[in-house]
Design a protein around this motif. Structure first.
Motif, PDB file in Angstrom:
ATOM      1  N   PHE A 360     -14.552  36.864 -45.772  1.00 35.43           N
ATOM      2  CA  PHE A 360     -15.756  37.177 -45.211  1.00 35.43           C
ATOM      3  C   PHE A 360     -16.220  38.714 -44.899  1.00 35.43           C
ATOM      4  O   PHE A 360     -17.275  39.398 -45.409  1.00 35.43           O
ATOM      5  N   GLU A 363     -15.832  40.147 -48.062  1.00 34.71           N
ATOM      6  CA  GLU A 363     -17.904  40.540 -49.016  1.00 34.71           C
ATOM      7  C   GLU A 363     -18.692  41.138 -48.626  1.00 34.71           C
ATOM      8  O   GLU A 363     -19.865  42.233 -48.704  1.00 34.71           O
ATOM      9  N   GLU A 377     -25.755  36.365 -41.016  1.00 33.34           N
ATOM     10  CA  GLU A 377     -24.149  35.648 -40.683  1.00 33.34           C
ATOM     11  C   GLU A 377     -23.393  37.150 -40.738  1.00 33.34           C
ATOM     12  O   GLU A 377     -22.448  37.189 -39.981  1.00 33.34           O
ATOM     13  N   GLU A 378     -23.470  38.154 -42.179  1.00 32.56           N
ATOM     14  CA  GLU A 378     -22.572  39.053 -42.473  1.00 32.56           C
ATOM     15  C   GLU A 378     -23.282  39.718 -41.045  1.00 32.56           C
ATOM     16  O   GLU A 378     -21.845  40.770 -40.995  1.00 32.56           O
TER      17      GLU A 378
END
Length: 503
Positions: A360, A363, A377-378
């Motif tokens: 994650f 990304e 969320e990121e």
């Protein structure tokens, strides 16, 4: 040659540290600079052209610009000054083309090796680049620690290893506060000090020596070279120096880091003015070399003192003690600017290229590189990276300081482990990445296979270069330096990718 007592020398270092640490603390009180990834590693990526140009110039003023420039003008006259200064300026101006291109390719990038990983998706190439770029920062740190230590020890009689520990601790202490921002802000002050002191010291020394005639009598250097384009100097010194300096800049994360930190629209102006500001320094300091070579002034080096200190010897003979101290402040400013820049650059290589990230986190970093929006969320993951990255970067700075200090101590205590030979050998190794770096930015068909074959071919040239350096064979050194670039170019062009890179 002691112009200060040991107590005065310690006081001088203490005051220098207070000024740099105090300035950094004042301009870094916002948590953005100290506690975020983009703030700590890229100074917010919005550095103006003026601060950028001064920082570029100051961080390129290594020990060679301060000492070797004087030494080569002392030995080879105008020819030595020309072949040292011109490639140094070109190395920075080259980034007026490279920096905008990498910002176009990777808008939110941090390091050149990270671009290479994104561009070729090949961990072998990424690791080779990363090892070369890491070692370059270690060399940058080592050279400044060692030469700065020699300078202060020469002038104060403080034990060399003690001075080296203090110098590394001073630059590390303010670099730890806010990373690249600390480096850029102190670079600006240090460059002003370099130019300001130079404007006072150089004309004053010329006046005390008897005017411009005292300079012109040394235009031929100790070897009485009668032409600035002397073919022997161009062959034995100019070719290898030009290749080494340009390769060194391309292999130096300090300038890629600034390529990502300066405002995109200011990059060309920053690097061109950085080159101009830098060029003033070795040209001005070369005047001291010319005066040192003037036999009428009868300037000689004290027993046991190395030749690069000739500039200090000239100033010490012609001017009063307090003026020599000003000159030392000028030299210290140049050394410190590269030292703190090395810490910041090495920290970015560790925090972005060396640390293991989760799927994650990778990304999030991918999207940041390309300037893409993050989901809710990121953004949460990004906040966690903002917490972890400055900690990792500071740990890397401490590690780099320890390694650089250890290498500097080895240079001090192991006579056969000389810094100049180590430096030029490393510049030969750095030449391996010149061709693939430039082609990778501008040619979409460059392949990982071509780069690897280029590395293999270049390695043959490096072996010849090392052996030529060991036996002091100029022909071997020059041939191998040129061969590394040519074989790399041939191999990279001979194995193009079947598909164009889009990105």
């Amino acid at each position: 040659m002691n112009i200060l007592t040991q107590q005065q020398g310690f006081l001088f270092l203490f005051l220098f540290a207070i000024v740099m640490i105090g300035l950094t603390w004042i301009v870094s009180r916002n948590k953005f600079w100290t506690g975020s990834q983009i703030g700590f590693l890229k100074a917010g990526s919005n550095v103006s052209w003026s601060f950028g140009a001064f920082s570029i110039a100051a961080s390129w003023i290594w020990a060679p610009a301060l000492f070797v420039s004087v030494q080569k003008s002392y030995e080879f006259g105008l020819a030595g000054m020309f072949w040292f200064t011109l490639p140094n300026i070109l190395a920075l101006v080259l980034f007026a083309f490279l920096a905008p291109k990498i910002r176009e390719r990777l808008p939110g990038g941090y390091t050149l090796p990270d671009w290479i990983r994104y561009r070729f998706k090949d961990e072998r190439i990424h690791k080779i680049y990363l090892s070369i770029f890491f070692w370059y920062q270690i060399m940058a740190i080592t050279v400044q620690i060692y030469v700065g230590g020699l300078l202060i020890s020469f002038l104060t009689d403080i034990q060399l290893d003690i001075v080296m520990i203090l110098l590394s601790s001073i630059s590390l202490s303010y670099a730890l506060i806010s990373g690249l921002r600390a480096s850029i802000i102190t670079d600006f002050l240090q460059m002003i000090m370099i130019l300001g002191v130079g404007i006072i010291i150089i004309p004053w020394a010329i006046f005390e020596a008897g005017g411009l005639e005292s300079v012109s009598k040394g235009f031929g250097g100790l070897q009485h070279i009668d032409s600035i384009f002397n073919p022997e100097v161009a062959y034995s010194f100019g070719i290898v120096t030009s290749i080494g300096l340009i390769a060194g800049a391309i292999s130096d994360q300090q300038y890629w880091q600034r390529s990502f930190a300066i405002k995109k629209g200011d990059l060309v102006k920053s690097f061109i003015w950085g080159g101009v500001l830098f060029g003033i320094v070795p040209i001005a300091l070369s005047v001291l070399g010319f005066m040192g070579a003037n036999p009428d002034l009868n300037i000689s080096m004290p027993q046991g003192v190395e030749l690069p200190m000739i500039g200090v010897a000239v100033v010490a003979k012609l001017l009063p003690t307090w003026a020599t101290l000003l000159f030392v402040i000028m030299l210290m400013s140049g050394l410190s600017s590269t030292l703190d820049s090395g810490f910041a650059a090495g920290a970015s290589l560790w925090a972005i290229d060396s640390v293991k990230f989760s799927k994650f986190e990778k990304e999030v970093l991918r999207k940041e590189r390309l300037g893409q929006s993050l989901t809710k969320e990121e953004n949460t993951i990004k906040k966690d990276l903002d917490r972890k990255t400055p900690i990792r970067a500071r740990q890397a700075m401490i590690g780099l300081a320890i390694i650089g200090l250890i290498v500097a101590l080895i240079v001090e205590y192991v006579p056969s482990f000389t810094l100049d030979v180590l430096w030029w050998i490393f510049n030969a190794i750095a030449s391996m990445v010149v061709v693939p770096t430039v082609l990778g930015l501008f040619w979409n068909k460059l392949s990982a296979r071509g780069i690897l074959f280029g590395f293999i071919g270049s390695f043959i040239g490096i072996i010849v270069f090392i052996w030529g350096s060991v036996v002091s064979n100029t022909n071997m050194i020059v041939f191998s330096a040129v061969f590394i670039i040519l074989i790399s170019l041939i191999m990279n062009l001979s194995f193009p990718s079947k598909e164009k890179f889009h990105g």
